[in-house]
Design a protein around this motif. Structure first.
Motif, short mmCIF file in Angstrom:
data_model
loop_
_atom_site.label_atom_id
_atom_site.label_comp_id
_atom_site.label_asym_id
_atom_site.label_seq_id
_atom_site.Cartn_x
_atom_site.Cartn_y
_atom_site.Cartn_z
N SER A 190 2.62 -6.30 0.43
CA SER A 190 2.36 -5.86 -0.94
C SER A 190 2.46 -4.35 -1.06
CB SER A 190 0.98 -6.33 -1.41
OG SER A 190 0.91 -7.74 -1.44
N MET A 191 1.96 -3.64 -0.05
CA MET A 191 2.04 -2.18 -0.06
C MET A 191 3.47 -1.69 -0.04
SD MET A 191 -0.85 -0.76 2.56
CE MET A 191 -0.25 0.91 2.31
N SER A 192 4.34 -2.45 0.63
CA SER A 192 5.72 -2.01 0.85
C SER A 192 6.69 -2.52 -0.20
CB SER A 192 6.18 -2.49 2.24
OG SER A 192 5.28 -2.10 3.25
N GLY A 193 6.22 -3.38 -1.10
CA GLY A 193 7.11 -4.01 -2.07
C GLY A 193 7.39 -3.16 -3.28
N ALA A 194 7.93 -3.82 -4.31
CA ALA A 194 8.37 -3.11 -5.51
C ALA A 194 7.21 -2.44 -6.24
CB ALA A 194 9.07 -4.10 -6.45
N GLU A 195 5.97 -2.93 -6.02
CA GLU A 195 4.82 -2.39 -6.75
C GLU A 195 4.15 -1.23 -6.01
OE1 GLU A 195 2.49 -5.94 -7.23
OE2 GLU A 195 3.30 -6.27 -9.25
N LYS A 196 4.81 -0.74 -4.94
CA LYS A 196 4.15 0.30 -4.13
C LYS A 196 3.95 1.60 -4.90
CE LYS A 196 8.53 1.66 -1.91
NZ LYS A 196 9.24 1.70 -0.61
N TRP A 197 4.70 1.79 -5.99
CA TRP A 197 4.57 3.02 -6.76
C TRP A 197 3.48 2.90 -7.83
CZ3 TRP A 197 7.37 5.73 -3.70
CH2 TRP A 197 8.56 5.23 -3.18
N THR A 198 2.89 1.72 -7.97
CA THR A 198 1.96 1.46 -9.07
C THR A 198 0.54 1.29 -8.55
OG1 THR A 198 2.11 -0.96 -8.96
CG2 THR A 198 3.85 0.20 -10.16
N ALA A 199 -0.38 1.00 -9.49
CA ALA A 199 -1.77 0.74 -9.12
C ALA A 199 -1.90 -0.47 -8.20
CB ALA A 199 -2.60 0.52 -10.39
N GLU A 200 -0.95 -1.41 -8.29
CA GLU A 200 -1.00 -2.59 -7.42
C GLU A 200 -0.83 -2.18 -5.96
OE1 GLU A 200 -1.85 -5.50 -8.33
OE2 GLU A 200 -1.77 -5.27 -10.50
N GLY A 201 -0.08 -1.11 -5.73
CA GLY A 201 0.07 -0.62 -4.35
C GLY A 201 -1.24 -0.10 -3.80
N ILE A 202 -2.05 0.50 -4.65
CA ILE A 202 -3.36 0.98 -4.24
C ILE A 202 -4.28 -0.19 -3.93
CG2 ILE A 202 -5.38 2.34 -4.92
CD1 ILE A 202 -3.52 4.01 -6.68
N VAL A 203 -4.21 -1.23 -4.75
CA VAL A 203 -4.98 -2.45 -4.50
C VAL A 203 -4.63 -3.02 -3.13
CG1 VAL A 203 -5.33 -4.83 -5.24
CG2 VAL A 203 -5.28 -3.00 -6.94
N ALA A 204 -3.34 -3.03 -2.81
CA ALA A 204 -2.89 -3.57 -1.53
C ALA A 204 -3.37 -2.71 -0.37
CB ALA A 204 -1.36 -3.68 -1.52
N ASP A 205 -3.41 -1.40 -0.57
CA ASP A 205 -3.91 -0.49 0.46
C ASP A 205 -5.36 -0.82 0.80
OD1 ASP A 205 -5.03 1.83 1.79
OD2 ASP A 205 -3.30 2.98 1.12
N LEU A 206 -6.18 -1.01 -0.22
CA LEU A 206 -7.58 -1.37 0.00
C LEU A 206 -7.69 -2.73 0.69
CD1 LEU A 206 -9.15 -0.24 -3.39
CD2 LEU A 206 -9.16 0.98 -1.22
N ALA A 207 -6.82 -3.66 0.29
CA ALA A 207 -6.84 -4.99 0.89
C ALA A 207 -6.50 -4.92 2.37
CB ALA A 207 -5.85 -5.91 0.15
N PHE A 208 -5.59 -4.03 2.74
CA PHE A 208 -5.23 -3.84 4.15
C PHE A 208 -6.46 -3.45 4.96
CE2 PHE A 208 -4.01 -1.32 7.79
CZ PHE A 208 -2.89 -1.96 8.32
N HIS A 209 -7.20 -2.47 4.47
CA HIS A 209 -8.37 -2.00 5.23
C HIS A 209 -9.48 -3.06 5.26
CE1 HIS A 209 -7.21 2.15 6.17
NE2 HIS A 209 -6.46 2.06 5.08
N ARG A 210 -9.61 -3.82 4.20
CA ARG A 210 -10.59 -4.91 4.23
C ARG A 210 -10.17 -5.99 5.22
NH1 ARG A 210 -10.39 -5.14 -1.26
NH2 ARG A 210 -9.62 -7.27 -1.14
N ALA A 211 -8.87 -6.26 5.32
CA ALA A 211 -8.39 -7.27 6.26
C ALA A 211 -8.62 -6.82 7.70
CB ALA A 211 -6.91 -7.54 6.02
N VAL A 212 -8.44 -5.53 7.97
CA VAL A 212 -8.72 -5.01 9.32
C VAL A 212 -10.21 -5.14 9.63
CG1 VAL A 212 -8.78 -2.92 10.75
CG2 VAL A 212 -6.76 -3.41 9.34
N ALA A 213 -11.05 -4.80 8.66
CA ALA A 213 -12.50 -4.92 8.87
C ALA A 213 -12.88 -6.38 9.15
CB ALA A 213 -13.24 -4.40 7.65
N ALA A 214 -12.31 -7.31 8.40
CA ALA A 214 -12.61 -8.72 8.60
C ALA A 214 -12.15 -9.19 9.98
CB ALA A 214 -11.95 -9.56 7.51
N ALA A 215 -11.06 -8.61 10.47
CA ALA A 215 -10.51 -9.02 11.76
C ALA A 215 -11.38 -8.61 12.95
CB ALA A 215 -9.10 -8.45 11.93
N THR A 216 -12.39 -7.76 12.70
CA THR A 216 -13.30 -7.39 13.79
C THR A 216 -14.15 -8.57 14.23
OG1 THR A 216 -15.13 -6.72 12.33
CG2 THR A 216 -13.47 -5.03 12.88
N GLY A 217 -14.33 -9.54 13.31
CA GLY A 217 -15.23 -10.64 13.59
C GLY A 217 -16.68 -10.29 13.35
#
Length: 235
Positions: A132-159
């Motif tokens: 999502s970060m790398s797609g067509a919406e990367k220039w928009t607010a949706e790209g920021i949403v995806a950035d936050l989702a990335f960091h949340r996914a890393v946090a969740a992956a800690t277990g």
């Protein structure tokens, strides 16, 4: 309680969360009350459902609402709410820098633990956010949403669920920093650099090399700080 369209110049999830938070803290929404549906909020606010979902995730991380599977989100009792940092408090540069500094040990450690403990599903969620970060919406607010989702996914992956709670809270408070970084740089350059840093973090986690993952995340956080003209301490 009334909802009006959010200006597109604002970071949408953070602003929507702040608007709902005010309704809660000022008593217009009572403990136990159910929030309107994602569909209703998206239509009323003039945003996508993914933006509304991100805003509700922020409210959940702050302890203002709790979500029930298949039912919806509900306002929590005041005694159940954790510490709260108002976005306006971060207008003070030193306060903002101090909160950003807190990301250093937490994000670095999260990356190392994610490298050790992630599952196939965890990696898939990280990859989805990166796509999502790398797609067509990367220039928009949706790209920021995806950035936050990335960091949340890393946090969740800690277990470790506490990483998700604390990093989710901090990331949402820092979210306007992404807008700020974009505002003072050539957008094409900063977005591509940010994506590349996230790819390095993702690949290090996938390799199950905690040292590599920690270093990749350290470089990303310090790079993000530099783009905001912040000087952090990292060892």
């Amino acid at each position: 309680m009334e909802f009006g369209h959010i200006r597109r110049s604002e970071h949408l999830p953070a602003r929507i969360a702040a608007q709902i938070a005010r309704d809660i803290t000022e008593g217009r929404m009572r403990p136990g009350e159910k929030l309107p549906t994602e569909h209703f909020l998206a239509k009323a606010l003039g945003v996508s459902r993914s933006v509304v979902r991100e805003a509700i995730a922020q409210l959940r991380n702050e302890g203002l609402v709790e979500t029930r599977q298949g039912v919806g989100a509900f306002v929590t009792e005041p005694h159940a709410r954790p510490i709260r940092i108002e976005q306006d408090d971060l207008a003070n540069r030193q306060s903002f820098r101090d909160l950003f500094q807190l990301r250093v040990p937490l994000e670095i450690e999260a990356a190392g633990l994610a490298a050790l403990h992630h599952t196939a599903d965890d990696l898939a969620r990280i990859d989805d956010a990166l796509t999502s970060m790398s797609g067509a919406e990367k220039w928009t607010a949706e790209g920021i949403v995806a950035d936050l989702a990335f960091h949340r996914a890393v946090a969740a992956a800690t277990g470790n669920e506490y990483f998700s709670v604390f990093l989710g809270f901090i990331a949402e408070r820092i979210s306007l920093a992404i807008d700020a970084a974009r505002a003072v740089a050539v957008l094409e350059e900063i977005v591509e650099v940010t994506i590349e840093e996230h790819i390095v973090v993702r690949d290090a986690i996938a390799s199950r090399d905690p040292k590599r993952a920690r270093e990749a995340m350290r470089m990303h956080i310090l790079g993000a700080a530099r783009r905001l003209d912040l000087t952090l301490e990292a060892y």
